[in-house]
Design a protein around this motif. Structure first.
Motif, PDB file in Angstrom:
ATOM      1  N   VAL A  93     -22.167   2.943  19.857  1.00 46.95           N
ATOM      2  CA  VAL A  93     -20.953   3.331  21.366  1.00 46.95           C
ATOM      3  C   VAL A  93     -19.751   3.969  20.352  1.00 46.95           C
ATOM      4  O   VAL A  93     -19.485   3.361  19.672  1.00 46.95           O
ATOM      5  N   GLY A 120     -15.714   3.385  25.757  1.00 46.09           N
ATOM      6  CA  GLY A 120     -16.324   3.439  24.734  1.00 46.09           C
ATOM      7  C   GLY A 120     -17.882   4.447  25.891  1.00 46.09           C
ATOM      8  O   GLY A 120     -17.856   4.091  27.083  1.00 46.09           O
ATOM      9  N   THR A 121     -18.877   5.545  25.047  1.00 46.71           N
ATOM     10  CA  THR A 121     -19.789   5.484  25.797  1.00 46.71           C
ATOM     11  C   THR A 121     -21.271   5.372  24.959  1.00 46.71           C
ATOM     12  O   THR A 121     -20.595   5.886  23.460  1.00 46.71           O
ATOM     13  N   GLN A 122     -21.639   4.877  25.412  1.00 45.42           N
ATOM     14  CA  GLN A 122     -23.323   4.954  23.983  1.00 45.42           C
ATOM     15  C   GLN A 122     -24.070   6.022  24.060  1.00 45.42           C
ATOM     16  O   GLN A 122     -23.921   7.086  24.603  1.00 45.42           O
TER      17      GLN A 122
END
Length: 127
Positions: A93, A120-122
């Protein structure tokens, strides 16, 4: 209210590329240092890269140097992370964080340096 919002994550095969974006609302980004951190499964959060106000000075973790590029567009209040030659171990993440002013060594790699964080971004890299 200051709110960094990450986007651009996804799934990619090893060797591929992704570009992450961090759009920050609630402040004028031009006077802020902005960093990317990441947290892989079962790992602690780690520093990836940072860019200071003005955009001419950047710092990278050794693990991403030469593959990732951090940049900023102050007119859009946005910071980018171009990730090339992705590896399975880049799976994490990815978080964007901002702090007012110029962050200097060794503070630039410490999470506690930054006051504002996104959700967050995966990023998932498969072999």
């Amino acid at each position: 209210q200051v709110q960094p919002i990450e986007s651009g994550g996804g799934s990619v095969q090893a060797g591929g590329s992704l570009r992450l974006s961090c759009a920050v609302s609630g402040l004028t980004l031009i006077t802020y240092s902005v960093a990317w951190f990441r947290q892989g499964p079962g790992k602690e959060r780690e520093f990836v890269a940072t860019i200071i106000p003005g955009g001419r000075i950047t710092y990278y973790a050794d693990s991403v140097k030469g593959r990732f590029t951090i940049s900023r567009d102050n007119t859009k209040n946005t910071v980018y992370l171009q990730m090339n030659s992705l590896k399975v171990e880049d799976t994490a993440v990815y978080y964007c964080a901002a702090d007012e002013g110029v962050v200097e060594r060794p503070s630039w790699s410490r999470a506690q340096t930054y006051d504002y964080w996104g959700q967050g971004t995966q990023v998932t890299v498969s072999s």
